[in-house]
Design a protein around this motif. Structure first.
Motif, PDB file in Angstrom:
ATOM      1  N   ARG A 103       0.840  -1.197   0.000  1.00 22.83           N
ATOM      2  CA  ARG A 103       0.000   0.000   0.000  1.00 22.83           C
ATOM      3  C   ARG A 103       0.874   1.245   0.000  1.00 22.83           C
ATOM      4  O   ARG A 103       1.912   1.286   0.658  1.00 22.83           O
ATOM      5  N   GLY A 104       0.452   2.239  -0.722  1.00 26.25           N
ATOM      6  CA  GLY A 104       1.121   3.528  -0.674  1.00 26.25           C
ATOM      7  C   GLY A 104       0.647   4.317   0.533  1.00 26.25           C
ATOM      8  O   GLY A 104      -0.216   3.873   1.291  1.00 26.25           O
ATOM      9  N   SER A 105       1.222   5.479   0.741  1.00 24.66           N
ATOM     10  CA  SER A 105       0.831   6.308   1.872  1.00 24.66           C
ATOM     11  C   SER A 105       0.951   7.769   1.494  1.00 24.66           C
ATOM     12  O   SER A 105       1.642   8.129   0.543  1.00 24.66           O
ATOM     13  N   ARG A 336      15.992  15.635   7.370  1.00 25.62           N
ATOM     14  CA  ARG A 336      16.515  15.026   6.146  1.00 25.62           C
ATOM     15  C   ARG A 336      15.765  13.756   5.754  1.00 25.62           C
ATOM     16  O   ARG A 336      15.696  13.404   4.578  1.00 25.62           O
ATOM     17  N   ALA A 337      15.184  13.066   6.745  1.00 24.91           N
ATOM     18  CA  ALA A 337      14.434  11.839   6.444  1.00 24.91           C
ATOM     19  C   ALA A 337      13.210  12.115   5.590  1.00 24.91           C
ATOM     20  O   ALA A 337      12.718  11.215   4.901  1.00 24.91           O
ATOM     21  N   PHE A 338      12.710  13.351   5.610  1.00 25.27           N
ATOM     22  CA  PHE A 338      11.548  13.706   4.799  1.00 25.27           C
ATOM     23  C   PHE A 338      11.817  13.526   3.310  1.00 25.27           C
ATOM     24  O   PHE A 338      10.906  13.318   2.522  1.00 25.27           O
ATOM     25  N   PHE A 339      13.089  13.619   2.917  1.00 29.15           N
ATOM     26  CA  PHE A 339      13.426  13.641   1.502  1.00 29.15           C
ATOM     27  C   PHE A 339      14.264  12.433   1.062  1.00 29.15           C
ATOM     28  O   PHE A 339      14.725  12.382  -0.072  1.00 29.15           O
ATOM     29  N   ASP A 340      14.462  11.462   1.971  1.00 30.87           N
ATOM     30  CA  ASP A 340      15.276  10.294   1.632  1.00 30.87           C
ATOM     31  C   ASP A 340      14.543   9.282   0.765  1.00 30.87           C
ATOM     32  O   ASP A 340      15.167   8.475   0.086  1.00 30.87           O
ATOM     33  N   ARG A 344      10.584   2.426   4.479  1.00 29.07           N
ATOM     34  CA  ARG A 344      10.336   2.052   5.881  1.00 29.07           C
ATOM     35  C   ARG A 344       9.884   3.277   6.672  1.00 29.07           C
ATOM     36  O   ARG A 344       8.959   3.191   7.486  1.00 29.07           O
ATOM     37  N   TRP A 345      10.526   4.411   6.433  1.00 29.99           N
ATOM     38  CA  TRP A 345      10.137   5.652   7.109  1.00 29.99           C
ATOM     39  C   TRP A 345       8.738   6.078   6.679  1.00 29.99           C
ATOM     40  O   TRP A 345       7.905   6.467   7.502  1.00 29.99           O
ATOM     41  N   LEU A 346       8.478   5.975   5.369  1.00 30.08           N
ATOM     42  CA  LEU A 346       7.173   6.382   4.862  1.00 30.08           C
ATOM     43  C   LEU A 346       6.059   5.482   5.373  1.00 30.08           C
ATOM     44  O   LEU A 346       4.958   5.945   5.671  1.00 30.08           O
TER      45      LEU A 346
END
Length: 365
Positions: A103-105, A336-340, A344-346
């Motif tokens: 699934r996307g998010s 920075r994690a917003f743009f990686d 897994r983060w998403l």
């Protein structure tokens, strides 16, 4: 009963008693195949006298038709029974959990953008947009930041190479969404109530800064606007966004070229299990003040630069980082994690499609 009638009765009984399609096919071949019993009877018609043919022909043909019809009927019944068995075996148990599928998010930035749009829509604000590649007049000069003004050095601007000697305006990646405010004031008649969300660019990169980030600015232009309107708007916005009634603001005098007077806006917060929780009074035990956004009354020169009479029209403006709002509300530590693009983060911080807020469903629907 004649011999032909006896054969017909026997064959029909055998056909009706066939338990499966293989048995039925064997009976068909035995009766109607090239060497079948009915086929053999049909072949005898050629050697009969006209009188015998007239007497037995109709009976033999009736035998063939009767057997053919019985075989077709039995085959249909067996096919239907086989289908029922197959469907019963393939039935889906709707009480079982569905299989996991990818699934996307919705990205947290997109989620917060939607939340901001819904909150400010309730307060009568429209959403305005503008180009991300700007000229320095809209980005700086119209905002009371002339070419020699030291405030230009504060923005770490990405400039494009100058094109030809006749170029009058340098092009750049906008450093804030304030040019949208300028374009709106020049193209729309007051009163004006807008927010301007979007991407902005500055040459900076660390755990809390990235070269590209997201910002939302607000602008109100009307008659009789004062700082009390600004403070009420910011309190109402932050209480709705953080979903808390104990949001306390502290306005500190500051300096921005495009507002006068200007104020940095602090909010009370506390640390809880390593996470900043916005709310409460910053001077209470266990609480502190945190700078969150900048604001102020729109400078008279900015209003005049947009072709409006500053003696008739006043206004306020404010700006805040969307990424920072997301970090504070949803417990993220590194910008920075917003743009990686880490899935897994998403998957951890992302939102389902149905989590997007609506005016009717509310922010936490």
């Amino acid at each position: 009963m004649s011999d032909i009638q006896a054969v017909q009765a026997r064959l029909v009984d055998d056909i009706n008693a066939a338990s499966d399609l293989d048995t039925l096919e064997a009976l068909r071949v035995a009766a109607l195949g090239k060497a079948g019993s009915i086929t053999a009877l049909l072949k005898t018609l050629g050697g009969m006298s006209p009188e015998e043919r007239q007497a037995q022909g109709p009976q033999i043909h009736a035998l063939r038709e009767s057997v053919t019809t019985a075989i077709a009927s039995r085959k249909a019944a067996l096919d239907a029974a086989a289908l029922d068995v197959k469907l019963a075996a393939e039935a889906i148990d709707m009480t079982l959990p569905a299989a996991e599928t990818p699934r996307g998010s919705v990205h947290p930035v997109s989620q917060v953008m939607d939340e901001l749009a819904e909150i400010f829509a309730d307060m009568g604000f429209a959403v305005a947009t503008g180009p991300e590649i700007e000229d320095d007049w809209h980005n700086f000069t119209a905002l009371n930041i002339p070419e020699t003004h030291p405030a230009r050095a504060m923005h770490d601007t990405f400039y494009f190479p100058e094109v030809g000697e006749g170029a009058t305006q340098r092009m750049l990646l906008r450093t804030h969404t304030s040019p949208v405010q300028i374009r709106t004031m020049m193209s729309e008649a007051p009163p004006i109530r807008i927010i301007a969300p979007g991407r902005v660019y500055r040459s900076d990169s660390d755990a809390t800064h990235t070269p590209m980030f997201h910002q939302v600015e607000g602008l109100v232009i009307d008659r009789g606007i004062h700082m009390g309107h600004l403070k009420w708007t910011l309190e109402t916005f932050l209480k709705a966004y953080f979903e808390r009634d104990d949001i306390v603001l502290r306005l500190r005098p500051s300096y921005f070229p495009f507002t006068e007077p200007s104020a940095e806006v602090d909010v009370g917060y506390r640390q809880e299990k390593g996470r900043r929780i916005v709310g409460g009074h910053g001077d209470d035990d266990g609480h502190a003040w945190m700078e969150l956004l900048g604001s102020g009354m729109v400078n008279r020169r900015v209003i005049a630069n947009c072709g409006l009479d500053p003696d008739e029209w006043q206004g306020f403006a404010f700006g805040v980082g969307v990424d920072r709002l997301a970090m504070l509300k949803y417990g993220m530590d590194d910008l920075r994690a917003f743009f990686d693009g880490d899935l897994r983060w998403l998957s951890h911080y992302g939102f389902g499609a149905l989590s997007v807020p609506t005016l009717s469903g509310g922010i936490s629907a």
